[in-house]
Structures are given as structure tokens and as C-alpha cells.
Design a protein around this motif. Structure first.
Motif, PDB file in Angstrom:
ATOM      1  N   ARG A 140     -23.016  -4.917  11.270  1.00 20.44           N
ATOM      2  CA  ARG A 140     -23.885  -5.474  10.242  1.00 20.44           C
ATOM      3  C   ARG A 140     -23.276  -5.314   8.854  1.00 20.44           C
ATOM      4  N   ALA A 141     -22.896  -4.074   8.515  1.00 20.48           N
ATOM      5  CA  ALA A 141     -22.362  -3.795   7.180  1.00 20.48           C
ATOM      6  C   ALA A 141     -21.030  -4.510   6.953  1.00 20.48           C
ATOM      7  N   TYR A 142     -20.165  -4.479   7.955  1.00 21.29           N
ATOM      8  CA  TYR A 142     -18.849  -5.100   7.814  1.00 21.29           C
ATOM      9  C   TYR A 142     -18.982  -6.619   7.756  1.00 21.29           C
ATOM     10  N   GLY A 143     -19.932  -7.174   8.522  1.00 22.70           N
ATOM     11  CA  GLY A 143     -20.133  -8.623   8.513  1.00 22.70           C
ATOM     12  C   GLY A 143     -20.550  -9.135   7.149  1.00 22.70           C
ATOM     13  N   ALA A 144     -21.438  -8.397   6.485  1.00 28.49           N
ATOM     14  CA  ALA A 144     -21.877  -8.799   5.147  1.00 28.49           C
ATOM     15  C   ALA A 144     -20.724  -8.754   4.160  1.00 28.49           C
ATOM     16  N   ALA A 145     -19.907  -7.701   4.241  1.00 27.29           N
ATOM     17  CA  ALA A 145     -18.755  -7.582   3.346  1.00 27.29           C
ATOM     18  C   ALA A 145     -17.716  -8.656   3.662  1.00 27.29           C
TER      19      ALA A 145
END
Length: 222
Positions: free
Chosen positions: A166-171
Motif C-alpha cells: 500500500r505505502a510503496y504503491g502510493a509512492a
């Protein structure tokens, strides 16, 4: 890890039993070895991944995704250590952005200078430059697509738990996906403008006897 420790204990017990006939000294040595292995092994291989992942997620959320603009901060030595293997995941983002910036900077000045020309005579004098620029814009569009594909392939090989996905996808969307799409569309538009300009110059050259050019105006001679 717990299973490995249990197996180690069982193996050491078997070794001790097997070698018991070799004398008390050997038995004592084996006991010491077993005790050392059992004591050291679990602590020496402590799993730091959860802490590293949490630190990386917090960094992505606060210093990349929530950060104004798309400029990525460099990782400090302490941050690289805190992230462990996840520092490589960040390197994919940083490498894409660095290469994209270099590619754009190499050609942006010349493209912008030509785009500012409004006088038809001035454009005609720069015909060779326009042909080169149209070609470069097309190459840049393809280059952006290549860089995006390379970053996508590297990301596909990453192993990430759900919370990090989730976090990496947003970045990733902010640093790679959106800039790549925007840049590719921009270079495609530049290519179309320059190509249309060249078509106009070809028309003018073909019908130069019938046309009169003054500034931005083209008039047909009687």
C-alpha cells in the motif's frame, strides 16, 4: 526460527549420545558446544524485518507521498541502515527519477527555445533545428516509456507484505507512474507541434512563388 532451534537441540543431543563412549572429556566439550549454539543462535539471528519495514513505511508516507512536489530526498546512512534490504526498494524510485531528470534536462532548453519562435521567417531559418527537435521529442517519448517499463519490471520482482504494498504503491504512483505518463504525453504533444510546423514549412517552400510572408501572416499573391 523456533523450529530450527528445536532441531538444533535434537541434533546436538544425538551427537552427545553417540560420542558418550569416547570419554568424559569429549562429552563435556559437546555439552559446552551445544549450550553455546542454543544460547547464541536465537539471539544472533533476531528478525529485524518488521522494524525495518515499519520504518520504511513511515518514511514513504511522511517524506515521499505526503511531501509537496515530487523531488525525492536522499537517504542518510542511518536511514539506509534502518530500512535494511528495503533501501533497495527506495533505490528503484530514486534511479527512475534521476534518469528522467537527466534525460529531460539534456533536451528541454533547446525544445523550449524553438517553441518560443513565433515569426514564420525565424521558424523557416531554424528548419533544421525543428527537424532535429521533432526527432528528439519522439525519442524522449520512447525513452520515458522504456524507463517506466524498467522500473515496473524491477518493482514486479520485489517481495513486499500487504502493508508495504500500500505505502510503496502510493509512492510509486507519485514518483514513477504519474510523471512518466505526463512526460510521455508532453513529448508526444511537442512532437506533433513540431511536425505540424515542418509540414507548414514544406507547404511554404513548395508554394513560395504564390505566398507572401510578413511576420506571423501568410498572404496569397494575386
Amino acid at each position: 526460527l523456533y523450529t530450527i532451534v528445536i532441531l538444533l537441540r535434537a541434533i546436538m543431543f544425538q551427537v552427545i549420545q553417540t560420542m558418550s563412549s569416547s570419554g568424559r572429556a569429549v562429552r563435556v566439550c559437546c555439552l559446552l558446544l551445544a549450550a553455546l549454539a542454543i544460547a547464541v543462535f536465537p539471539f544472533g539471528c533476531a528478525d529485524k524485518e518488521p522494524q525495518q519495514r515499519q520504518a520504511f513505511i513511515e518514511f514513504l508516507d511522511t517524506k515521499v507521498t505526503a511531501r509537496k512536489g515530487v523531488s525525492l530526498p536522499d537517504l542518510s546512512r542511518e536511514e539506509k541502515k534502518a530500512f535494511g534490504d528495503y533501501a533497495y526498494h527506495y533505490a528503484i524510485l530514486a534511479r527512475f527519477q534521476k534518469t528522467m531528470s537527466e534525460e529531460a534536462a539534456r533536451n528541454a532548453r533547446d525544445l523550449l527555445a524553438l517553441a518560443d519562435l513565433e515569426d514564420i521567417a525565424a521558424v523557416a531559418r531554424e528548419e533544421r533545428s525543428f527537424r532535429k527537435a521533432a526527432n528528439e521529442a519522439e525519442k524522449l517519448q520512447k525513452r520515458v516509456q522504456e524507463l517506466k517499463a524498467k522500473a515496473d519490471a524491477a518493482r514486479a520482482n520485489l517481495v513486499q507484505p500487504e502493508d508495504l504494498i500500500r505505502a510503496y504503491g502510493a509512492a510509486y504512483d507519485k514518483i514513477v507512474t504519474v510523471p512518466a505518463q505526463t512526460s510521455a504525453e508532453a513529448f508526444a504533444a511537442v512532437n506533433k507541434v513540431f511536425t505540424a510546423t515542418l509540414d507548414l514549412l514544406d507547404f511554404i517552400n513548395t508554394h513560395s512563388r504564390d505566398l507572401e510572408i510578413s511576420g506571423k501572416t501568410i498572404n496569397v499573391r494575386n
